[in-house]
Design a protein around this motif. Structure first.
Motif, mmCIF file in Angstrom:
data_model
loop_
_atom_site.group_PDB
_atom_site.id
_atom_site.type_symbol
_atom_site.label_atom_id
_atom_site.label_comp_id
_atom_site.label_asym_id
_atom_site.label_seq_id
_atom_site.Cartn_x
_atom_site.Cartn_y
_atom_site.Cartn_z
ATOM 1 N N ILE A 61 -6.705 4.000 0.778
ATOM 2 C CA ILE A 61 -5.611 3.567 1.651
ATOM 3 C C ILE A 61 -5.608 4.378 2.947
ATOM 4 O O ILE A 61 -5.515 3.830 4.052
ATOM 5 C CB ILE A 61 -4.264 3.699 0.913
ATOM 6 C CG1 ILE A 61 -4.154 2.627 -0.189
ATOM 7 C CG2 ILE A 61 -3.080 3.608 1.873
ATOM 8 C CD1 ILE A 61 -2.994 2.827 -1.151
ATOM 9 N N LYS A 62 -5.747 5.693 2.826
ATOM 10 C CA LYS A 62 -5.747 6.550 4.011
ATOM 11 C C LYS A 62 -7.013 6.370 4.830
ATOM 12 O O LYS A 62 -6.975 6.335 6.070
ATOM 13 C CB LYS A 62 -5.575 8.005 3.589
ATOM 14 C CG LYS A 62 -4.184 8.307 3.047
ATOM 15 C CD LYS A 62 -4.024 9.774 2.659
ATOM 16 C CE LYS A 62 -2.614 10.042 2.145
ATOM 17 N NZ LYS A 62 -2.414 11.443 1.717
ATOM 18 N N SER A 109 0.827 -1.214 0.000
ATOM 19 C CA SER A 109 0.000 0.000 0.000
ATOM 20 C C SER A 109 0.855 1.256 0.000
ATOM 21 O O SER A 109 0.480 2.276 -0.575
ATOM 22 C CB SER A 109 -0.962 0.001 1.198
ATOM 23 O OG SER A 109 -0.295 0.185 2.424
ATOM 24 N N ALA A 110 2.031 1.188 0.602
ATOM 25 C CA ALA A 110 2.893 2.363 0.690
ATOM 26 C C ALA A 110 3.520 2.735 -0.646
ATOM 27 O O ALA A 110 3.789 3.913 -0.900
ATOM 28 C CB ALA A 110 3.994 2.134 1.731
ATOM 29 N N SER A 144 0.462 4.571 4.083
ATOM 30 C CA SER A 144 0.489 5.440 2.901
ATOM 31 C C SER A 144 1.878 6.000 2.620
ATOM 32 O O SER A 144 2.067 6.710 1.638
ATOM 33 C CB SER A 144 -0.509 6.589 3.063
ATOM 34 O OG SER A 144 -0.220 7.348 4.223
ATOM 35 N N ASN A 145 2.842 5.686 3.479
ATOM 36 C CA ASN A 145 4.226 6.084 3.210
ATOM 37 C C ASN A 145 5.177 5.137 3.923
ATOM 38 O O ASN A 145 4.774 4.375 4.827
ATOM 39 C CB ASN A 145 4.479 7.543 3.622
ATOM 40 C CG ASN A 145 4.293 7.765 5.102
ATOM 41 O OD1 ASN A 145 5.066 7.260 5.915
ATOM 42 N ND2 ASN A 145 3.251 8.511 5.471
ATOM 43 N N VAL A 177 0.687 3.759 -4.981
ATOM 44 C CA VAL A 177 0.276 5.020 -5.612
ATOM 45 C C VAL A 177 1.445 5.676 -6.342
ATOM 46 O O VAL A 177 1.306 6.065 -7.517
ATOM 47 C CB VAL A 177 -0.370 5.966 -4.591
ATOM 48 C CG1 VAL A 177 -0.571 7.360 -5.182
ATOM 49 C CG2 VAL A 177 -1.722 5.400 -4.130
ATOM 50 N N GLY A 188 -5.440 5.995 -3.454
ATOM 51 C CA GLY A 188 -4.709 6.594 -2.341
ATOM 52 C C GLY A 188 -5.632 7.043 -1.218
ATOM 53 O O GLY A 188 -5.310 6.888 -0.034
ATOM 54 N N ASP A 227 -5.749 8.479 -7.481
ATOM 55 C CA ASP A 227 -5.990 9.256 -6.260
ATOM 56 C C ASP A 227 -7.082 8.619 -5.407
ATOM 57 O O ASP A 227 -7.026 8.672 -4.171
ATOM 58 C CB ASP A 227 -6.375 10.690 -6.613
ATOM 59 C CG ASP A 227 -5.193 11.510 -7.126
ATOM 60 O OD1 ASP A 227 -4.034 11.102 -6.875
ATOM 61 O OD2 ASP A 227 -5.423 12.543 -7.781
#
Length: 389
Positions: A340-341, A290-291, A347-348, A294, A337, A334
């Motif tokens: 995910i959040k 997931s990180a 997300s990172n 995107v 993304g 987007d």
């Protein structure tokens, strides 16, 4: 649909609340000594261990236990399991757990009677497995990998800082898998979400490849929409049986080889990047995916924007009328993304305890594939990692 294929799925699936009732009849078909392999203490806390042991004893089996399999199983664990198989003349391996336990069980099965360097032969060079292997079955407790219905096995070589996957032939598929969605209730939310994104990534890796019109892409779109909806439901109510059952079955279908049929290859570069991320950080696989997803898709979408526009329209229900192709394609990425959040997935890379100084080594050791819309360079991987950081 292009090309020819042979479809061979030897795994019997027993699905539903009463699925464990089929374990006894399945065990009646195997030899007298069974290795029970599992993770740490979770299956003892939730009662699954006691249920499985009672069935094993009732079937008159001699049980060899091998516990402590890590969430990213290691080469040393695999080789130790192989030694136990030889020492105890194990006839059958029963893996109780998630994909990591099942992946390790497959590796143990291959390594037990292999000659030479198992890692180099089967996880680096992908040689066919022609020697004696130990059959396996599974009781699934965490969804995501699809390992309960395929030949996949991902093992981490800690000494070499390499996390390599191997898709074994159908002789390495589990003979049977027990899928009771209730067994996933006790999985912590973080791991549940990791598994959901792992399944989503399997679908996207196969979706974002090829340019022909094929049945598979329509199936993938439906499965993605089901996972998105069921994921939200399960996050709100972890004991929602309908949601958990939909997630469990979608994850199995996502990687049981069916969706690779008739496609012009698959991408799988997101997985290659995550494998090396995992080798350096030991992060949860789905969260690593997931990180980096995107930033990866933002790099490659221009090589086939039409597919990403379709992704926005069909999967995310975005009305792209009046948008340029670039705007529409990016709207879908987007939306991914944002999901995910919303779900609390990573997300990172900083959320995964990644140190910036690790990035060059991760990029340099990432395997570069050619099945997607863009073949990356090591420099491209570094850009993606920096964007994800």
């Amino acid at each position: 649909m292009l090309g020819n294929f042979t479809y061979d799925i030897p795994t019997r699936i027993h699905f539903g609340k009463d699925a464990l009732e089929q374990l006894g009849p399945e065990l009646a078909k195997v030899g007298p000594t069974v290795m029970l392999t599992y993770g740490r203490s979770s299956i003892k806390k939730n009662g699954i261990y006691d249920k499985v042991m009672a069935i094993l004893k009732g079937a008159g089996k001699t049980v060899v236990e091998y516990s402590g399999i890590k969430s990213n199983p290691t080469l040393n664990q695999m080789l130790e399991g192989a030694r136990l198989v030889r020492d105890h003349k194990v006839d059958f391996i029963l893996a109780v757990g998630g994909g990591s336990v099942i992946d390790c069980a497959k590796g143990i099965s291959v390594a037990a009677y292999a000659e030479g360097d198992t890692w180099e032969k089967y996880y680096v060079n992908w040689e066919p497995v022609t020697h004696k292997v130990v059959p396996i079955g599974t009781v699934l407790t965490m969804v995501g990998t699809g390992s309960e219905m395929n030949g996949g096995s991902v093992i981490t070589n800690e000494a070499k800082k390499l996390k390599n996957g191997r898709n074994f032939e159908s002789n390495m598929f589990p003979q049977f898998s027990i899928l009771n969605p209730e067994f996933t209730y006790s999985v912590p939310e973080y791991q549940m979400l990791s598994g959901i994104f792992d399944a989503m990534s399997h679908l996207m890796e196969q979706y974002f490849a090829g340019t022909d019109d094929n049945v598979t892409d329509y199936l993938i779109e439906g499965l993605l929409r089901s996972l998105i909806r069921a994921g939200r439901q399960a996050k709100a109510d972890p004991h929602n049986y309908e949601a958990r059952s939909n997630i469990m079955w979608a994850a199995s279908l996502a990687l049981n080889t069916m969706l690779a049929l008739g496609k012009q290859g698959g991408d799988w570069e997101v997985h290659m990047i995550e494998h090396q991320l995992g080798a350096y950080t030991d992060c949860a696989h789905g969260m690593g995916l997931s990180a980096v997803s995107v930033p990866y898709y933002k790099m490659v979408y221009k090589n086939n924007p039409a597919k990403f526009v379709r992704f926005a329209n069909v999967v995310w229900g975005i009305n792209t009328d009046g948008m340029t192709k670039d705007q529409a394609a990016l709207a879908g990425i987007d939306a991914l993304g944002a999901y995910i959040k919303e779900m609390g997935m990573a997300s990172n890379l900083r959320e995964l305890n990644t140190q910036e100084e690790m990035l060059p080594a991760i990029a340099e050791s990432t395997i570069l594939l050619t099945g997607g819309y863009k073949t990356l360079t090591k420099e491209d991987v570094m850009i993606i990692l920096k964007e994800a950081f």
